[in-house]
Scaffold this motif. Structure first.
Motif, short mmCIF file in Angstrom:
data_model
loop_
_atom_site.label_atom_id
_atom_site.label_comp_id
_atom_site.label_asym_id
_atom_site.label_seq_id
_atom_site.Cartn_x
_atom_site.Cartn_y
_atom_site.Cartn_z
N VAL A 157 0.84 -1.20 0.00
CA VAL A 157 0.00 0.00 0.00
C VAL A 157 0.87 1.25 0.00
O VAL A 157 0.55 2.25 -0.64
N ARG A 158 1.99 1.19 0.70
CA ARG A 158 2.90 2.35 0.72
C ARG A 158 3.39 2.67 -0.68
O ARG A 158 3.46 3.84 -1.08
N ASP A 159 3.74 1.64 -1.45
CA ASP A 159 4.19 1.87 -2.82
C ASP A 159 3.10 2.55 -3.64
O ASP A 159 3.37 3.45 -4.43
N MET A 160 1.87 2.10 -3.44
CA MET A 160 0.75 2.69 -4.17
C MET A 160 0.57 4.16 -3.79
O MET A 160 0.36 5.02 -4.65
N ILE A 161 0.65 4.46 -2.48
CA ILE A 161 0.47 5.83 -2.01
C ILE A 161 1.56 6.74 -2.56
O ILE A 161 1.29 7.84 -3.05
N PHE A 162 2.80 6.27 -2.51
CA PHE A 162 3.91 7.09 -2.99
C PHE A 162 3.85 7.27 -4.50
O PHE A 162 4.29 8.30 -5.02
N ALA A 163 3.32 6.26 -5.21
CA ALA A 163 3.20 6.37 -6.66
C ALA A 163 2.05 7.28 -7.07
O ALA A 163 1.99 7.73 -8.22
N SER A 164 1.14 7.57 -6.13
CA SER A 164 -0.04 8.38 -6.44
C SER A 164 0.26 9.88 -6.42
O SER A 164 -0.62 10.68 -6.75
N GLY A 165 1.46 10.27 -6.00
CA GLY A 165 1.82 11.68 -5.97
C GLY A 165 1.93 12.23 -4.57
O GLY A 165 1.48 11.63 -3.59
N ALA A 166 2.56 13.39 -4.47
CA ALA A 166 2.84 14.00 -3.17
C ALA A 166 1.58 14.31 -2.38
O ALA A 166 1.54 14.18 -1.15
N ALA A 167 0.53 14.75 -3.08
CA ALA A 167 -0.70 15.14 -2.39
C ALA A 167 -1.27 13.98 -1.57
O ALA A 167 -1.57 14.13 -0.38
N TRP A 168 -1.41 12.81 -2.23
CA TRP A 168 -1.94 11.65 -1.52
C TRP A 168 -1.02 11.21 -0.39
O TRP A 168 -1.48 10.78 0.68
#
Length: 531
Positions: free
Chosen positions: A488-499
């Motif tokens: 999930v961390r990888d997904m969050i970091f890949a979603s951009g700084a805002a997320w």
């Protein structure tokens, strides 16, 4: 100094700043100093025991390494001058010397653990036997203090010395580097039980400040605190109410307490490991993962490959396999096959080795019969499952439900219920009471007793139950996503700084607002600290 202490947060902040501010060549020596300060704060006397383990292991590892070097030199010098039998005889002599030194190290360090952890347990059992034989004599208990994390660092260090003996790890020539491996403060409290070859790769390297690496670590730390202070410490109140009042909370509430404890233990233990791994990650250090969504296991054997992974692999590598292939066991295996036949005979040595492993696993968790019985119950269930495997294959061959989604859910639920039931020995801490409450769960079950008023009597408010329900959904959703798609961390970091900042802020807010602390807060240590 617990992970949930404000003093620990301050200590960690100072360590983090200095770690990156100091010259890079000072990073690992500084971590060693910080680890010993951490241990000194817990109790100055603890340093004696961890230092004794470190120094004795260091000296023996050098001796083992020296014997290996001497063997290579002797064989090289006598190449072509000695027969195969002479070479074999020399190697056997070196191996015997190494074995003696290994035993010295194991007996000394495991002896320290045994004396401090099991002396009073042994005395209590002797007194029980004396009383059973109507003797008025009773032995006095000793005032022994169990050093923090001794079970973890002893097993970790003994794993290292066994690896050196086997030749799978080279002896660390620097005493202070070995001392850091033994005492690295994030994992000192409750593991994981690291292997030297794995941890040393990043522990002694130079690490430069990397915002992404630090952010990853901070996310893991915050996720761990979320599970610990928002979930585990909140539901602990209800668990204690049920467990500590067995005459009041019976029937259905035994089941409620059992399941609440399963939720609490998972949040508590995995939360602590998340904090450990996260702290190491902020400094660029890789610590072995210790959990892999164990409540998605479809049988107990799989469960123990997902829960407390480093402990399971330690017992497998250093107890099960050595016992299984030792000469006495091989002789016993041959005797069993000749006496009981091939079908039964080949099982006996495996089951005997497994029995030793699970007995040791139980007593490692605590010097009490409830932990021993807990370990042996795991052994019994796993062995029954192994024996029923042919029936399982026939069942699946006829009904073809193995690949059905509903059957997979059934297997998961069955495993969670089985493990939760066995874990009742951990809850009640009394073997006869545990069996009695397990039976009571069925004989006194009354669905009408499980009403809102009774649940509110467990010490939690309606708001607490709502928070726990939402947290359960969040943790379950994260686990399902990671089981199917990855981090999930990888997904969050890949979603951009805002997320990244939004999710971090929400987690931080949840810990601050919904954490179980404040006026009247009784800080709870992590459950596995006691082991």
């Amino acid at each position: 100094m617990l992970f949930t202490d404000y003093s620990f947060i301050g200590f960690l902040a100072v360590v983090f700043v200095l770690y990156y501010a100091l010259p890079k060549k000072c990073q690992w020596p500084f971590l060693l100093a910080a680890s010993y300060v951490f241990y000194f704060i817990a109790s100055p006397s603890y340093l004696i025991f961890i230092a004794a383990t470190t120094v004795s292991t260091y000296l023996v590892s050098l001796k083992l390494d020296g014997l290996d070097a001497a063997q290579k030199t002797w064989i090289a010098e006598h190449k072509g001058q000695i027969s195969r039998e002479e070479k074999k005889e020399y190697k056997a002599g070196i191996k015997a010397k190494k074995w003696k030194w290994l035993l010295v190290c194991l007996f000394f360090n495991l002896g320290i653990l045994a004396v401090l952890k099991y002396t009073n347990f042994t005395i209590a059992n002797i007194n029980g036997l004396l009383q059973a034989f109507h003797s008025d004599r009773q032995l006095s208990f000793l005032n022994l203090v169990l050093p923090m994390g001794i079970s973890f660092y002893t097993f970790q260090t003994m794993g290292y010395i066994i690896d050196v003996y086997r030749g799978t790890s080279r002896a660390e020539k620097n005493l202070f580097k070995l001392a850091l491996f033994v005492s690295f403060f994030p994992q000192l409290v409750q593991g994981p039980i690291s292997r030297f070859n794995d941890l040393a790769k990043s522990l002694f390297e130079v690490h430069y400040f990397d915002p992404k690496v630090v952010s990853y670590g901070l996310y893991r730390i915050l996720w761990g605190y979320f599970k610990k202070v928002v979930v585990a410490d909140r539901i602990l109140t209800a668990v204690n109410t049920v467990i500590q009042n067995p005459d009041t909370y019976q029937g259905g509430f035994v089941f409620v307490g059992m399941m609440f404890y399963a939720f609490e233990l998972y949040a508590d233990f995995t939360g602590g490991i998340d904090i450990t791994i996260g702290i190491a990650q902020t400094m660029g250090i890789t610590v072995t993962e210790n959990f892999r969504r164990p409540y998605f296991s479809k049988n107990i054997k799989e469960y123990w490959k997902r829960w407390h992974i480093t402990m399971g692999t330690w017992f497998t590598d250093y107890i099960f396999y050595p016992i299984s292939v030792c000469k006495p066991m091989l002789k016993f295996s041959k005797f069993s096959r000749n006496t009981f036949g091939e079908k039964i005979g080949k099982r006996v040595p495996v089951y005997l080795s497994s029995f030793v492993v699970w007995f040791t696993t139980g007593i490692w968790h605590g010097a009490s019969w409830n932990f021993i019985v807990w370990g042996l119950m795991n052994f019994v269930v796993i062995m029954i499952s192994e024996e029923l495997e042919p029936l399982y294959r026939k069942f699946h061959g006829r009904f073809h439900v193995k690949d059905k989604a509903w059957y997979g859910v059934f297997e998961i639920v069955r495993t969670v219920l089985l493990m939760s039931a066995i874990r009742m020995f951990d809850c009640y801490r009394d073997v006869p009471l545990t069996f009695r409450m397990f039976g009571n769960m069925f004989t006194h079950f009354d669905i009408r007793a499980l009403n809102a008023e009774a649940f509110l009597g467990l010490g939690l408010t309606g708001a607490d139950y709502l928070v726990l329900f939402i947290c359960l959904i969040v943790i379950l959703s994260v686990s399902i996503f990671e089981e199917r798609k990855g981090s999930v961390r990888d997904m969050i970091f890949a979603s951009g700084a805002a997320w990244k900042y939004i999710v971090f802020g929400v987690l931080m807010l949840a810990v601050i607002v919904f954490g179980a602390y404040g006026i009247g807060y009784d800080q709870s240590q992590f459950i596995y600290n006691q082991f």
